[in-house]
Design a protein around this motif. Structure first.
Motif, mmCIF file in Angstrom:
data_model
loop_
_atom_site.group_PDB
_atom_site.id
_atom_site.type_symbol
_atom_site.label_atom_id
_atom_site.label_comp_id
_atom_site.label_asym_id
_atom_site.label_seq_id
_atom_site.Cartn_x
_atom_site.Cartn_y
_atom_site.Cartn_z
ATOM 1 N N LYS A 177 17.910 2.030 -2.565
ATOM 2 C CA LYS A 177 17.825 0.932 -3.533
ATOM 3 C C LYS A 177 16.650 1.099 -4.487
ATOM 4 C CE LYS A 177 19.964 -2.331 -0.318
ATOM 5 N NZ LYS A 177 19.830 -3.628 0.390
ATOM 6 N N GLY A 178 16.140 2.320 -4.583
ATOM 7 C CA GLY A 178 15.028 2.590 -5.489
ATOM 8 C C GLY A 178 13.667 2.206 -4.945
ATOM 9 N N ASP A 179 13.608 1.769 -3.685
ATOM 10 C CA ASP A 179 12.327 1.348 -3.098
ATOM 11 C C ASP A 179 11.420 2.557 -2.833
ATOM 12 O OD1 ASP A 179 13.118 -1.267 -3.145
ATOM 13 O OD2 ASP A 179 13.591 -1.398 -0.999
ATOM 14 N N ALA A 180 10.116 2.330 -3.010
ATOM 15 C CA ALA A 180 9.132 3.362 -2.667
ATOM 16 C C ALA A 180 9.165 3.570 -1.154
ATOM 17 C CB ALA A 180 7.742 2.921 -3.123
ATOM 18 N N THR A 181 9.318 4.836 -0.750
ATOM 19 C CA THR A 181 9.468 5.157 0.680
ATOM 20 C C THR A 181 8.608 6.370 1.022
ATOM 21 O OG1 THR A 181 11.747 4.336 0.621
ATOM 22 C CG2 THR A 181 11.129 5.714 2.498
ATOM 23 N N TYR A 182 7.902 6.264 2.132
ATOM 24 C CA TYR A 182 7.022 7.356 2.557
ATOM 25 C C TYR A 182 7.796 8.442 3.280
ATOM 26 C CZ TYR A 182 2.698 4.894 1.382
ATOM 27 O OH TYR A 182 1.663 4.279 0.709
ATOM 28 N N PHE A 203 -1.778 2.482 7.252
ATOM 29 C CA PHE A 203 -1.423 1.882 5.970
ATOM 30 C C PHE A 203 -2.212 0.588 5.826
ATOM 31 C CE2 PHE A 203 2.313 4.291 7.347
ATOM 32 C CZ PHE A 203 2.582 5.058 6.227
ATOM 33 N N MET A 204 -2.848 0.426 4.659
ATOM 34 C CA MET A 204 -3.706 -0.739 4.454
ATOM 35 C C MET A 204 -3.335 -1.425 3.140
ATOM 36 S SD MET A 204 -7.328 0.984 5.689
ATOM 37 C CE MET A 204 -8.202 -0.597 5.730
ATOM 38 N N CYS A 205 -2.843 -2.658 3.249
ATOM 39 C CA CYS A 205 -2.422 -3.396 2.061
ATOM 40 C C CYS A 205 -3.637 -3.975 1.349
ATOM 41 C CB CYS A 205 -1.459 -4.514 2.453
ATOM 42 S SG CYS A 205 -0.809 -5.427 1.026
ATOM 43 N N PRO A 206 -3.815 -3.696 0.060
ATOM 44 C CA PRO A 206 -4.971 -4.204 -0.669
ATOM 45 C C PRO A 206 -4.826 -5.671 -1.092
ATOM 46 C CG PRO A 206 -3.580 -2.938 -2.139
ATOM 47 C CD PRO A 206 -2.953 -2.828 -0.776
ATOM 48 N N CYS A 207 -3.645 -6.226 -0.956
ATOM 49 C CA CYS A 207 -3.420 -7.596 -1.443
ATOM 50 C C CYS A 207 -3.995 -8.654 -0.509
ATOM 51 C CB CYS A 207 -1.924 -7.833 -1.643
ATOM 52 S SG CYS A 207 -1.185 -6.770 -2.912
ATOM 53 N N HIS A 208 -3.630 -8.595 0.775
ATOM 54 C CA HIS A 208 -4.076 -9.624 1.714
ATOM 55 C C HIS A 208 -4.572 -9.048 3.031
ATOM 56 C CE1 HIS A 208 -1.185 -11.614 -1.053
ATOM 57 N NE2 HIS A 208 -2.131 -12.528 -1.074
ATOM 58 N N GLY A 209 -4.797 -7.740 3.062
ATOM 59 C CA GLY A 209 -5.443 -7.136 4.226
ATOM 60 C C GLY A 209 -4.539 -6.734 5.372
ATOM 61 N N VAL A 241 3.015 -2.982 -2.608
ATOM 62 C CA VAL A 241 3.200 -1.611 -2.140
ATOM 63 C C VAL A 241 1.955 -1.223 -1.347
ATOM 64 C CG1 VAL A 241 3.444 0.803 -2.812
ATOM 65 C CG2 VAL A 241 4.727 -0.975 -4.024
ATOM 66 N N VAL A 242 2.174 -0.817 -0.103
ATOM 67 C CA VAL A 242 1.067 -0.531 0.806
ATOM 68 C C VAL A 242 0.686 0.946 0.725
ATOM 69 C CG1 VAL A 242 0.261 -0.654 3.183
ATOM 70 C CG2 VAL A 242 1.918 -2.332 2.343
ATOM 71 N N PRO A 243 -0.551 1.278 0.367
ATOM 72 C CA PRO A 243 -0.978 2.688 0.314
ATOM 73 C C PRO A 243 -1.352 3.217 1.705
ATOM 74 C CG PRO A 243 -2.743 1.264 -0.443
ATOM 75 C CD PRO A 243 -1.580 0.366 -0.186
ATOM 76 N N ALA A 281 7.620 1.321 1.703
ATOM 77 C CA ALA A 281 6.226 1.008 1.419
ATOM 78 C C ALA A 281 5.976 -0.445 1.032
ATOM 79 C CB ALA A 281 5.716 1.913 0.292
ATOM 80 N N VAL A 282 7.012 -1.268 1.015
ATOM 81 C CA VAL A 282 6.855 -2.664 0.597
ATOM 82 C C VAL A 282 6.318 -3.495 1.757
ATOM 83 C CG1 VAL A 282 8.041 -4.707 -0.276
ATOM 84 C CG2 VAL A 282 8.695 -2.446 -1.090
ATOM 85 N N CYS A 283 5.180 -4.122 1.538
ATOM 86 C CA CYS A 283 4.552 -4.953 2.566
ATOM 87 C C CYS A 283 5.465 -6.118 2.929
ATOM 88 C CB CYS A 283 3.208 -5.477 2.068
ATOM 89 S SG CYS A 283 2.301 -6.477 3.294
ATOM 90 N N THR A 284 5.556 -6.400 4.220
ATOM 91 C CA THR A 284 6.431 -7.478 4.686
ATOM 92 C C THR A 284 5.783 -8.848 4.565
ATOM 93 O OG1 THR A 284 5.670 -7.168 6.973
ATOM 94 C CG2 THR A 284 7.631 -5.938 6.274
#
Length: 212
Positions: free
Chosen positions: A117-122, A156-162, A146-148, A138-141
């Motif tokens: 579906k075009g989602d970023a995938t590791y 994997f560490m999400c920069p948005c909410h930790g 997008v989780v780097p 890679a989409v944070c739940t």
């Protein structure tokens, strides 16, 4: 002489009384024309039904031909997530081939590709320099960032909410409520890296995958 004339007149009048009455010519002509008109415009019921079917069928074909492209416009294109899967692509939209990809990536690498579906995938490179049999969405739940991947912290560490995830995508720190979604990762006969839906049990939770 007068008596003879009177007798002759009486005989003529009696003969006229027994003469056949004349049918008006106009009435006969009208009746004949009506009969001809009835024969001319009469169509049997079977022929009428056949004509109706042909008309309805022609209209249906025309309307269907116009409706199909219109409906197809609103149907999203297939993500290629059927039995054959969808090729992994790089940022330029080019298909990724396992041999070339692995030649460029080190052991333990987790790099993004375009997946289902075009989602970023590791894509994950294992210690034996082969690809892991699964990819991680890679989409944070939590809220969809997008989780780097942090190689220094090995997670994997999400920069948005930790939120933080283990190398397998399992949650190790909230607020994310669920692990990263899984996708099968395989190599096709032509060497392309392929993603396909993961419908089996989630090996990290031993339950059904929340994305199914």
């Amino acid at each position: 002489m007068v008596k003879c004339a009177a007798l002759l007149a009486a005989l003529v009048g009696s003969a006229a009384a027994f003469a056949p009455a004349q049918v008006p010519a106009a009435r006969s002509a009208v009746s004949l024309n009506m009969a001809e008109a009835t024969d001319e415009y009469y169509i049997d019921q079977d022929r009428r039904n056949l004509m109706n079917l042909i008309l309805v069928g022609s209209a249906a074909v025309t309307i269907g031909g116009l409706a199909v492209p219109y409906i197809a416009f609103f149907v999203p294109p297939s993500s290629g997530s059927g039995a054959g899967g969808v090729p992994a692509k790089n940022a330029l939209g080019d298909d990724l081939f396992a041999k070339d990809y692995l030649a460029e990536k080190p052991v333990g690498d987790r790099s993004l590709a375009q997946g289902l579906k075009g989602d970023a995938t590791y894509l994950i490179v294992k210690d034996d320099k082969t690809l892991e049999t699964y990819g991680l969405n890679a989409v944070c739940t939590h809220l969809g960032c997008v989780v780097p991947w942090s190689a220094a912290n090995n997670k994997f560490m999400c920069p948005c909410h930790g939120s933080q995830y283990a190398p397998t995508g399992a949650v190790v720190r909230g607020p994310a409520p669920l692990p990263l979604a899984l996708a099968h990762c395989d190599v096709a006969e032509d060497g392309k890296i392929m993603f396909s839906p993961w419908t089996e049990t989630d090996f990290r939770t031993d339950g059904k995958g929340w994305w199914n």
